[in-house]
Design a protein around this motif. Structure first.
Motif: not given
Lengths: 222, 820, 404
Positions: C344, C347-348, C388-389
């Motif tokens: 998490r 992700r950025n 994206v996830r």
């Protein structure tokens, strides 16, 4: 880079004494022209209050908000209303379209409030960009959530504001539609040279932003 | 169950404004209803008291033997009885005097006159008791102890007897001045003597008495039952029905409040209930819509449909708990203080004989007040039904995104440019149904207002005055009879043999400074053998004439037939001026009637045909002037003089004419100012209650207006917040609200001036044909229209202003967020 | 219950008695009124005709001789006719009204009693329900046995109370077993971690010893390793050139009507061998072809970068799924892998320049931290987005949205 939106020592307190809630606490923020800033925070972190303060919907307890070089503190209601309809476009989580008006009327409403005739070519271009051509005569309650939010985006963009403030714009939408709406928001901001400030609690949404500001307890974290 | 009450109480506290509005509406409704029934009770009481002031007897049985009277006294159904015996006629000049004997056998029967003022009733043969007028007329000072010698004929027949009496008591009398211009020979003077005296002259077996009685059950029986009972009693004692004179006026007043009053009261109550019901309904309706989320939450927490309904019902009940008693108290207290004042004010302008002489009104009627409260509560309940159902139908999910149900048009043509006006139009168009309903309910109250205003406005005192004085400012009329057999000198034909309305009199009137003209109206007595109740037993009526100039005026008010002046002049056509009674008289258009015209002592035959009919006070028939002149009447047939004067010399002329009036006992003077005053007094008797009803309607209408505005704001709180967020300034918001309101106002006004005036005119026509308040001409209620327009516009602006203020108090963000 | 029956019967008895008493009083009143009338009549006649009381007495004793009829006829003119009812007579009416009011009051009383009784019954039921509910509550929250037993005693029905106690016991047993099991699992995990640590440190020291060695074989391997490093460097340089060209505007994106299928085919072709090496299948879910307004070459390159990444970080033998979904004004291309996924916090940042993940898996692979950055630039410059996830199975889903 030119700052278009500035918050200086911005404070918003609710209540008094021991019950004081510091929704926004001594916050400094600068948003530059053409930027896409995502303000991320958990619910209750004060991000919505911040957006309302930035948009002149609410009065700060102390501190200044400077929109396009103009300090909005102490402006009359009339002047604030003018700034809102000329400089700022709002997009809300719950779309907040006027149910009695059709899509086109909703989109050109801020212009009407300003006593301006809509630049039809421009508005039609926005409508095309947002894929609403077939829906201009529809009433809001016949539209899907995504369509409603796209209408809201079109409404925000129609008055050619410098800044678009979006408060959880994808909150009521499913992921795919939310992604698309964000893409559109971004696209229209880019296409029409608008600065975009999006509030969200969803960090996935914030990925596409140029800059992410995390708010915690009314302050910028990190 | 307890938790529901708690919830309801909590909601009431939380939504203070709405609760206040609801309670105000309920209280106002209760006040109006309670006030209405209390006023009605007071009015009825006043009528009862006035009827009672005259006499409270139920019937008079005439020509009874003493034995019958005795049976009557012991009759099981008789509550009170008083016997009255016309013992002798007084022989004194031309005085119309009587000696009477009266005695209350059982109970008490009151009457307005003849009550002992001082002294006592006659007990011994040499005593007499009577009104002061009687003794004055006899030429004796009316004081106890004075002696008076009276010549009389027992039972009006046989020898004249003369006796000395000592006055032992004085009784009250009719104020002669009240009776106005009645000839002395037509006034009966009576004094009462003792039974002892009566017995000296007439053996018991020959005595005949009249008995005033009251029967049991005035409070429990209705009019028909009482009449039936009276007739039963009469049958029991063997008194023929023809000798029974039932006091219908009194009985009717006492037993029922009158169909007219009942109708008016129930109509007013219905209007109040209808309008308040709508108002209360919409308040709750809006309440449910605005609270949809709270209700949804409650449902999510597990509240059942029944519980939600129960909660709303309790809310209504709690609101009623406070406002109904308050409304009842107000509704009773307002008429309690205001009614006597209003009555006194009305009476102040009236001549004494019309004045209400009631000291205290019994207007407290518990059953009626309870009924009013019950009606209010039922109204609240019914108004709650739909909102309750709506609230019960709210699903927890729906609660989050509830939108007011309405027509769901898919698309809208719309306009390319938006403005405030576009917004207003769109909003009105969205809620077409609500817009229409609001406009109709508001319009309805205004339509009623306008209709009543039309009627009230047409009740002009001048029209009433013009009934007496057709033209000019004064009228001198002859007081005459048509069929006075005992005193033929009072009959018109006799008077006309030496008519005091002669040229000398006219000249002398003309010579008064300021008199412009004197017009004469003439009329003669007629009789006929024609089979009609007006001509029965040789009865005579008056025949007058009309000129060619009158035709237009008469044609306007024509009830039947048609006027062809030329033909009527040549063929002896007449207009019947008593259209209302033609059926009763057995007369019809086209009837050919042989008449005998009584010209002094002469009789002239004339056969006429009824060609038309209308309503006026100008006698029975009107013939064309040519026919009248062609009769060859020898005597002066003038009956009235109409005097035209300069307005600025009115008072002087009036004084001069008064002198003329006094110069002849047959003259009666009618003057415009007095008639106007009488007219306005009788108008105001009707006007006040009507205005009260008008105000009630107006108040409810206004509440409706307020509610409409609040509804339209409350239900659109968020929408307005959003509009403000995208740049609607406060001024524009005010314009928007005002614009919407003014649309309602304009629509309402349009509705009331069109429909209201049409309805008003229709009502006027109906009232006119039923001779209500002698309406004759429709006066357009211009002032009322202006007031209505002003109130609608100003009220609307005020409400918008207040609404705008209140909406500004709540922060915009709260409103936008409220419905997340 | 017994008490209620007794009270109820007593109330009914009392009311019946009261009713009878009242009825008696009314009858007595009527009788008094009647005798008074008789006395009055006899008195009057005795006064008028002394001695007539004998006749009166005999009449009262029952002698008739048609007197009733005669009397009725005589009094008829005073209104005493045959059809007159008691109610029309004042005195009797009072009695009747009295009677009516009394019976109304009694009926009201009975109703009230009934209502009170029903209320009491309801209340009792409510009390019991409350007790049961509170017991059940305690069961759920695991209350003490003692209070439970006390409560159960208060419930009128002992069958219910017994059952309740049983249920409570069963519940408690279950919850106790559950928490025991949880504790067991925890200690197990700790034990396994301890067991893993020891062999890992042994492996590390072995590698260090191996590095000291100095033979031809070792040299060959060193050259091979160098070659690999050069390849890596070349790839990195190529990416850097692309980035600098893109940022300085040397690459111009020519947006033409292009079919999404073409773009995808081109991008998959460029990574096909790599994927085949790792035995990774690239599965494209069926979709309706759409045309987008995009630069075919560079868009394919951008998507190829994403697929390349996916191949790199997916274990051998897994699938990479491609989905194309047509939205209103964008086409959404989802690329799902079964790799390790992106935490998490990262992700950025994966789209940032030169950013490489911190996890061992990422470090193990060759990479420059440039590919995804390039992809983002290419896509966003054409008005699209990329994000994206996490995927449901643990991998990642890259979402590319291209303007239609």
């Amino acid at each position: 880079m030119k700052a278009i939106l500035e918050a200086k020592k911005l404070c918003k307190y609710y209540g008094s004494g021991e019950n004081t809630v510091r929704a926004v606490d001594n916050l400094d923020l600068t948003v530059y022209h053409g930027e896409f800033v995502a303000i991320v925070g958990k619910s209750g972190s004060g991000k919505s209050t911040l957006l309302h303060l930035l948009g002149g919907l609410d009065d700060p307890t102390s501190g200044d908000v400077i929109i396009d070089g103009k300090n909005i503190a102490g402006l009359s209601d009339e002047q604030l209303a003018k700034i809102r309809r000329r400089k700022i476009g709002f997009v809300f989580q719950s779309y907040n379209l006027v149910p009695s008006l059709n899509v086109w009327e909703n989109i050109v409403l801020p212009l009407g409030l300003d006593g301006r005739k809509p630049d039809e070519k421009y508005v039609k271009d926005i409508i095309r960009t947002l894929g609403l051509e077939s829906k201009v005569k529809s009433m809001p309650n016949t539209l899907s959530g995504g369509q409603q939010q796209r209408t809201a985006i079109a409404r925000a963009a129609a008055a050619k504001p410098s800044i678009i403030l979006a408060d959880e714009p994808t909150g009521n939408l499913d992921t795919k539609t939310g992604d698309e709406v964000m893409a559109m928001l971004r696209l229209s901001a880019k296409k029409y040279g608008q600065t975009l400030v999006v509030i969200t609690h969803n960090e996935d949404i914030a990925q596409t932003a140029d800059r992410t500001v995390v708010i915690e307890d009314g302050r910028i974290a990190g | 169950m307890k938790i529901l009450s708690l919830l309801a109480a909590g909601r009431i506290k939380y939504n203070k404004n709405r609760t206040l509005l609801t309670m105000l509406a309920i209280m106002l409704t209760t006040t109006l209803l309670a006030g209405l029934v209390t006023s009605a009770a007071a009015l009825w009481d006043q009528q009862k008291q006035q009827a009672e002031a005259e006499t409270n007897r139920h019937a008079v049985f005439k020509d009874l033997t003493l034995e019958q009277a005795e049976i009557l006294k012991n009759h099981i159904d008789v509550e009170s009885i008083q016997i009255f015996e016309l013992f002798a006629s007084v022989e004194h000049e031309r005085m119309n005097g009587f000696l009477t004997f009266s005695s209350g056998l059982k109970g008490s029967i009151t009457s307005g006159v003849g009550n002992l003022a001082e002294g006592r009733f006659a007990q011994q043969a040499g005593e007499i008791c009577g009104p002061p007028d009687f003794f004055e007329r006899m030429g004796v000072e009316p004081a106890i102890g004075s002696a008076v010698t009276i010549a009389f004929r027992p039972y009006g027949e046989g020898k004249i007897v003369s006796r000395d009496f000592v006055i032992c008591g004085l009784v009250t009398q009719n104020d002669i001045s009240k009776l106005g211009e009645i000839n002395d020979s037509r006034i009966a003077y009576g004094a009462s003597v003792s039974e002892e005296l009566v017995k000296q002259f007439i053996p018991d077996g020959d005595r005949r008495v009249n008995a005033s009685i009251r029967v049991n059950g005035e409070d429990t029986l209705n009019y028909d039952e009482i009449c039936g009972l009276i007739n039963d009693v009469a049958a029991d004692i063997g008194c023929p029905e023809t000798d029974v004179d039932i006091n219908k006026g009194y009985l009717m007043t006492v037993t029922e409040p009158g169909a007219e009053m009942t109708a008016i009261v129930s109509a007013a109550a219905a209007i109040i209930v209808l309008f308040s019901g709508i108002v209360i309904y919409s308040i709750y309706y809006v309440g449910v819509i605005t609270d949809v989320q709270e209700i949804g939450k409650l449902k999510a927490l597990g509240a059942s449909k029944r519980q939600i309904k129960g909660m709303l019902l309790r809310e209504g009940a709690l609101a009623c708990l406070i406002s109904v008693p308050a409304g009842l108290a107000l509704g009773y207290l307002i008429p309690y203080t205001a009614f006597p004042i209003v009555m006194d004010n009305v009476s102040a302008g009236l001549p004494q004989m019309y004045a209400a002489s009631v000291e205290e009104y019994h207007m407290f009627s518990l059953p009626m007040l309870l009924a009013a409260a019950a009606v209010v509560m039922i109204t609240v309940y019914i108004s709650l039904l739909k909102p309750m159902r709506m609230a019960a139908a709210v699903s927890p999910v729906e609660a989050i995104r509830y939108t007011e149900p309405g027509e769901r048009s898919k698309t809208r043509r719309g306009r390319t440019c938006m403005s405030i006006w576009g917004l207003i139009a769109a909003n009105l168009a969205r809620n077409k149904k609500r817009t229409a309903v609001t406009m109709v309910t508001m319009g309805l109250s205004c339509v009623l207002f306008m209709s009543f205003a039309g009627i009230i406005n047409s009740m002009s005192p001048e029209d009433i005055a013009r009934r007496e004085i057709d033209e000019g400012e004064f009228r001198i009329a002859i007081d005459y009879s048509s069929n006075d057999k005992e005193y033929p000198e009072n009959n018109l034909d006799t008077i006309q043999q030496n008519n005091p309305l002669n040229n000398e009199l006219i000249d002398s009137i003309l010579s008064i400074d300021g008199v412009n003209d004197v017009k004469t109206k003439r009329g003669v007595l007629i009789s006929s053998d024609y089979d009609s109740s007006v001509f029965e037993d040789g009865r005579r009526s008056v025949m007058s004439y009309f000129t060619k100039d009158d035709v237009k005026r008469i044609e306007k008010e024509l009830k039947g037939g048609a006027i062809d002046y030329e033909r009527m002049a040549s063929e002896n056509g007449v207009i019947c001026a008593n259209a209302q009674f033609m059926d009763e008289y057995g007369l019809d258009i086209g009837d050919v009637i042989p008449l005998t015209v009584h010209d002094g002592e002469d009789e002239i035959g004339l056969t006429v045909t009824i060609e038309a009919s209308y309503e006026s006070s100008d006698g029975l028939f009107l013939v064309p002037e040519e026919v009248y002149d062609g009769l060859g009447l020898r005597s002066n047939t003038a009956t009235d003089l109409y005097i035209h004067t300069d307005a600025d010399k009115y008072d002087d002329i009036k004084n001069a004419l008064k002198d003329i009036e006094l110069s002849n006992e047959r003259f009666v003077l009618y003057s415009m100012d007095e008639e106007m005053r009488l007219g306005s007094a009788s108008v105001s008797i009707v006007k006040y209650p009507m205005y009260i009803i008008l105000i009630m309607i107006a108040v409810i209408g206004f509440m409706n207006l307020i509610n409409t505005m609040i509804t339209s704001i409350v239900t659109r709180k968020r929408e307005i917040g959003v509009l403000q967020a995208i740049g609607l300034s406060n001024r524009q918001l005010y314009h928007m609200l005002t614009g919407e309101g003014l649309f309602f106002s304009a629509g309402t006004l349009l509705l009331s001036v069109t429909l209201g005036n049409i309805l008003g005119y229709t009502m006027f026509l109906a009232a006119k044909s039923s001779h209500f308040m002698s309406l004759s001409e429709y006066h357009y209620p211009a002032a009322e229209t202006a007031i209505l327009a002003a109130v609608l516009v100003i009220g609307q602006l005020a409400v918008s202003l207040i609404a705008n203020r209140s909406i500004r108090r709540e922060s915009m963000i709260d409103r936008i967020r409220n419905t997340y | 219950m017994k008490r209620a029956v007794i009270i109820f019967s007593a109330a009914v008895l009392c009311l019946t008695a009261a009713f009878n008493v009242l009825f008696g009083i009314a009858a007595e009143k009527a009788f008094r009124s009647e005798t008074d009338t008789v006395y009055r009549l006899c008195g009057a006649f005795a006064d008028e005709y002394p001695g007539s009381e004998k006749k009166a007495a005999s009449v009262l004793a029952g002698e008739d001789n048609g007197y009733t009829e005669a009397g009725r006829a005589a009094l008829a003119k005073y209104g005493y006719d045959a059809e007159r009812t008691a109610f029309s007579e004042q005195r009797y009416r009072e009695i009747i009204v009295f009677e009516i009011i009394c019976s109304a009051a009694l009926s009201g009383l009975i109703l009230l009693c009934g209502a009170l009784y029903i209320r009491a019954v309801r209340r009792e039921r409510r009390r019991q329900e409350d007790l049961i509910v509170s017991m059940l509550d305690k069961c759920i929250s695991g209350g003490e046995e003692q209070t439970m037993l006390e409560n159960a005693g208060l419930i009128g029905n002992d069958m219910v109370s017994d059952e309740l106690i049983k249920v409570c016991g069963a519940m408690k047993l279950k919850s106790d077993t559950l928490s025991e099991e949880r504790d067991n699992t925890k200690s197990l995990v700790t034990d396994i971690s301890h067991q893993l640590k020891t062999p890992l440190s042994a492996l590390k020291s072995c590698f260090a010893v191996y590095k000291e060695a100095d033979s031809i074989e070792e040299r060959t391997e060193f050259v091979n390793r160098c070659e690999a490093q050069i390849d890596k460097l070349e790839a990195l340089t190529a990416s850097l050139i692309n980035i600098s060209r893109l940022e300085t505007g040397i690459i111009t994106l020519e947006e033409t009507e292009t079919s999404v299928t073409d773009i995808l085919i081109q991008s998959i072709n460029s990574v096909y061998y790599k994927a085949a090496d790792k035995n990774i299948n690239i599965v494209t879910e069926e979709f309706e072809d759409v045309t987008v307004n995009a630069d075919k070459k560079w868009t394919a390159e951008a998507i190829a970068n994403i697929i390349d990444n996916a191949v790199k970080y997916s274990p051998a033998g897994t699938d990479i799924k491609l989905r194309v979904i047509k939205m209103f004004s964008f086409v959404r291309i989802e690329i799902e892998d079964s790799g390790t996924g992106i935490p998490r916090s990262e992700r950025n940042r994966v789209f940032e320049r030169f950013y490489r993940g911190n996890s061992a898996d990422v470090k193990k692979q060759d990479g420059t931290g440039v590919g995804l950055y390039l992809t983002r630039r290419l896509i966003e410059n054409q008005g699209g987005t990329v994000s994206v996830r996490p995927a449901a199975g643990g991998g990642s889903i890259f979402v590319v949205q291209l303007m239609l």
